[in-house]
Design a protein around this motif. Sequence first.
Motif, PDB file in Angstrom:
ATOM      1  N   PHE A   1       0.820  -1.206   0.000  1.00  0.00           N
ATOM      2  CA  PHE A   1       0.000   0.000   0.000  1.00  0.00           C
ATOM      3  C   PHE A   1       0.859   1.263   0.000  1.00  0.00           C
ATOM      4  O   PHE A   1       0.629   2.183  -0.792  1.00  0.00           O
ATOM      5  CB  PHE A   1      -0.938  -0.003   1.207  1.00  0.00           C
ATOM      6  N   ILE A   2       1.838   1.325   0.861  1.00  0.00           N
ATOM      7  CA  ILE A   2       2.672   2.523   0.966  1.00  0.00           C
ATOM      8  C   ILE A   2       3.507   2.722  -0.299  1.00  0.00           C
ATOM      9  O   ILE A   2       3.671   3.843  -0.768  1.00  0.00           O
ATOM     10  CB  ILE A   2       3.576   2.437   2.214  1.00  0.00           C
TER      11      ILE A   2
ATOM     12  N   LEU B   1       1.329   4.099  -3.070  1.00  0.00           N
ATOM     13  CA  LEU B   1       0.633   5.330  -2.731  1.00  0.00           C
ATOM     14  C   LEU B   1       1.086   6.508  -3.583  1.00  0.00           C
ATOM     15  O   LEU B   1       0.309   7.382  -3.915  1.00  0.00           O
ATOM     16  CB  LEU B   1       0.854   5.641  -1.247  1.00  0.00           C
TER      17      LEU B   1
END
Length: 83
Positions: free
Chosen positions: A28-29, A32
């Motif tokens: 996810f990071i 992002l």
Amino acid sequence: MTSFYTYKIALEFSTKKAAIWCGIFCVFIQSLFGSMQGVMSEHISMFFFMPSLYLILKHKEWYWVLISGILMGATAMVKLNMP
């Protein structure tokens, strides 16, 4: 690849459930910031750094330390950004 080794490293220090969440948050990071450059040198250097860190933490034999050192060297060479 980075998320897989994040999972494997977290598995050494915590439970399987926490390690899975670490891997998911890693994906996810890293995704992002999709509006910036697609592949930065940091992403490529992490490709070599995470397996190296895992090998240092998991194995203590000299040949694994040698392979880990080669991967750390590749990490430094990628990050230097020299043509």
